[in-house]
Scaffold this active site. Structure first.
Site, mmCIF file in Angstrom:
data_model
loop_
_atom_site.group_PDB
_atom_site.id
_atom_site.type_symbol
_atom_site.label_atom_id
_atom_site.label_comp_id
_atom_site.label_asym_id
_atom_site.label_seq_id
_atom_site.Cartn_x
_atom_site.Cartn_y
_atom_site.Cartn_z
ATOM 1 N NE ARG A 1 2.630 -31.305 36.006
ATOM 2 C CZ ARG A 1 3.898 -31.628 36.166
ATOM 3 N NH1 ARG A 1 4.232 -32.822 36.613
ATOM 4 N NH2 ARG A 1 4.861 -30.773 35.877
ATOM 5 C CE LYS B 1 1.632 -31.268 31.151
ATOM 6 N NZ LYS B 1 0.966 -30.007 31.181
ATOM 7 C CG HIS C 1 5.086 -30.165 27.450
ATOM 8 N ND1 HIS C 1 5.904 -29.522 28.343
ATOM 9 C CD2 HIS C 1 3.823 -29.844 27.791
ATOM 10 C CE1 HIS C 1 5.150 -28.826 29.197
ATOM 11 N NE2 HIS C 1 3.900 -29.003 28.883
ATOM 12 C CB SER D 1 5.678 -24.965 33.736
ATOM 13 O OG SER D 1 4.546 -24.340 34.268
ATOM 14 C CE LYS E 1 3.978 -25.792 27.290
ATOM 15 N NZ LYS E 1 4.746 -25.198 28.411
ATOM 16 C CB THR E 2 -0.896 -21.088 27.332
ATOM 17 O OG1 THR E 2 -0.790 -22.473 27.692
ATOM 18 C CG2 THR E 2 -2.363 -20.707 27.268
ATOM 19 C CG ASP F 1 0.341 -28.246 27.923
ATOM 20 O OD1 ASP F 1 1.315 -27.487 28.016
ATOM 21 O OD2 ASP F 1 0.162 -29.214 28.683
ATOM 22 N NE ARG G 1 -1.254 -23.683 35.362
ATOM 23 C CZ ARG G 1 -0.472 -23.983 34.325
ATOM 24 N NH1 ARG G 1 -0.940 -23.953 33.097
ATOM 25 N NH2 ARG G 1 0.782 -24.302 34.518
#
Ligand code: ATP
Ligand code: MN
Length: 538
Positions: free
Chosen positions: A60, A201, A221, A239, A243-244, A258, A323
């Site tokens: 991003r 996002k 988030h 990031s 989390k994932t 997410d 990704r």
């Protein structure tokens, strides 16, 4: 009505100012996959997944994200470096230019929605210039049924034109790429970048405004999963903090990886219909579920493959931010629908490259509020001439770039909900142990998983006297024992084997915390301020 449907290959986009008919509506992922290959816009990996390069941008671009300042937003948004204002008239002009650009192109249109809880559902139409961006949308947003599609009336529209380039002086942008949210027109306008994360996002940022302002619901988030007893856990973190990785757990059902909302009906619901996992250094052995999700239908971004189509996950020559996106149904163990009851445990994940935070610690409510507002993780600096120095990185609510309101607004909501639900909050350092980056090593994933399982199984001596040691610098409660984890790993100081260096580095970090917190002090109660570290270097 100017929309013919369903499954018509030629819906009209006249209402958007698009007059031609070369529109591919609601194509199946396999058609989009094939078209991408036919147009030489991607290749097929040996796993069957589609592999694309997103172009100039592989992440991003937060400096090119704007919000139109109008009667809806002007007195509600926390304007500043994160939420930069954009003039309504400039938006209208730029919109017309993007439409004129797209009007010469074959376009891909998808109707989909966000929010798995029907009360919060946001119907979205996404118009993309590239076929693979549209397949990303299929993977990541919630897929309506044929029935739901019949009366589909999009509320928000995302327009995605990677090939369009803005002219900064004329268009009011910073440079050629931009992602702009317009709450009056309900449009997310994205140009000059093919990075798919901007689409995801963009809608997330819109929901982060709409849900707290109009629906009294906390957007977060975070990732979420649920155990056999219906016990929900959520994982906040910036990031790369896990989390994932940590929500994808063979022993628990995945709710989402997410973006979630926590409503006033005691539920946590996923906004999305898919996952977007980092694949740097991915291995089948340590992350079998994510590895297995990379098959036909998944889209790999910016990875490097050999001539057999085998991905080299350690090759970061295009970007560190490699990704894969895949629909939730690529994971076996998922919660359907993606909704869980009030969480019992909340984890704040941080990749502390200083290596001074305990690998797991329990927070008091004050500390939870303080750490939520701080949103700490660390980045690792370049390795020029062998000099490595971690850089502290603070991002309020563990997601400042996507939060249009003042962080205190989200923090207040979270504190209230945590108290009502009686949750336990844990700070988990998925970063370094045995020294800072360059000296120590990354915490073993199997240890982090063991610590999280111990919490979730109630094995961390929650109520036992003396089960915890209060950290002398950070003030957090560090467990002395944890099943599946060597005791020595639980004390960061012990792993350093050098008390002087450890405390020196710990003070460096607490000073950074104090410096960062200054901008929130006027909004923070004494109660919250008390949640900060206990000792600083002077
Ligand atoms: P984003 O918000 O960008 O999606 P994320 O929080 O989902 O980021 P992950 O995709 O889970 O982050 O990335 C964590 C990375 O760190 C993965 O590549 C994972 O393999 C790696 N990792 C190494 N050690 C650990 C650990 N102890 N705990 C969690 N992740 C670890
Ligand atoms: Mn993630």
């Amino acid at each position: 009505m100017d929309i013919s449907k369903p499954n018509s290959e030629s819906i009209s986009l006249k209402r958007y100012g698009i007059t031609h008919n070369d529109i591919k509506y609601q194509l199946s992922p396999s058609s989009l996959h094939r078209i991408t290959l036919d147009k030489n816009m991607g290749t097929e990996a040996s796993s069957g997944a589609l592999a694309v390069n997103t172009g100039e941008f592989t992440g991003r671009s937060p400096d090119d994200r704007f919000i139109v300042k109008d009667s809806i937003t002007s007195d509600k948004i926390w304007w500043g470096g994160i939420n930069m204002p954009f003039e309504p008239s400039a938006f209208d002009k730029l919109y017309d230019k993007v439409i004129a650009y797209l009007n010469h192109k074959e376009l891909y249109v998808r109707d989909c929605y966000a929010c798995s809880d029907a009360n919060y559902r946001m119907d979205i139409r996404v118009i993309t210039e590239y076929p693979w961006s549209n397949q990303f949308v299929y993977n990541m947003f919630i897929r309506p049924t044929e029935e739901e599609l019949k009366n589909f009336e999009p509320e928000w529209t995302v327009i995605n034109a990677p090939g369009f380039r803005a002219i900064a002086e004329e268009d009011g942008t910073r440079q050629h790429n931009f992602a702009i949210l317009n709450f009056s027109r309900k449009i997310a306008l994205i140009g000059g970048t093919g990075y798919t994360g901007e689409i995801k996002k963009g809608i997330f940022s819109a929901l982060n405004f709409i849900l707290p302002v109009y629906k009294n619901t906390l957007p977060m988030h975070c990732s979420a999963n649920v155990g056999k007893k219906g016990d929900t856990a959520i994982f906040f973190g910036l990031s790369g903090t896990g989390k994932t990785t940590l929500s994808t757990d063979a022993t628990r059902k995945l709710i989402g990886d997410d973006e979630h909302g926590w409503n006033n009906e005691n539920a946590v619901f996923n906004f999305e219909g898919g996952c977007y996992a980092k694949v740097i250094d991915l291995s089948q052995e340590s992350e079998p579920e994510i590895y297995g999700a990379i098959k036909k239908g998944a889209i790999l971004e910016n990875v490097v493959m050999n001539d057999k189509g085998e991905v080299n996950f350690s090759d970061v020559s295009i970007t560190q931010n490699t990704r894969v996106s895949y629909p939730l149904y690529h994971i076996e163990n998922v919660q359907r629908p993606s909704i869980g009851h009030n969480p019992k445990n909340i984890f704040f994940l941080t990749a502390d490259a200083f290596g001074v935070l305990p690998p797991i610690s329990k927070l008091t409510p004050s500390q939870a509020a303080y750490h939520f507002i701080s949103g700490y993780t660390a980045k690792v600096a370049g390795t020029e001439a062998g000099v490595v120095e971690p850089i502290p990185s603070f991002s309020a609510c563990f997601g400042a770039p996507f939060m249009p309101l003042h962080p205190a607004k989200y923090a207040e909501m979270l504190s209230r909900k945590m108290t009502e639900a009686g949750v336990n909050v844990w700070l988990v350092n998925t970063g370094w142990t045995g020294g800072s980056y360059g000296v120590g090593t990354r915490m073993k994933l199997k240890y982090t998983r063991a610590m999280i399982h111990a919490v979730l199984n109630g094995d961390l001596g929650l109520y036992t006297y003396d089960a915890y040691h209060i950290h002398s610098v950070f003030g957090v409660a560090q467990p002395r024992q944890c099943p599946g984890v060597p005791t020595s790993v639980l004390s960061p100081r012990a792993t350093w084997n050098n008390d002087e260096a450890y405390y020196k580095t710990a003070f460096k970090l607490t000073n950074a915390f104090r410096e960062n917190f200054k901008k929130f002090e006027s909004h923070a109660s004494e109660e919250i301020r008390r949640g900060g570290p206990q000792r600083y270097a002077f």
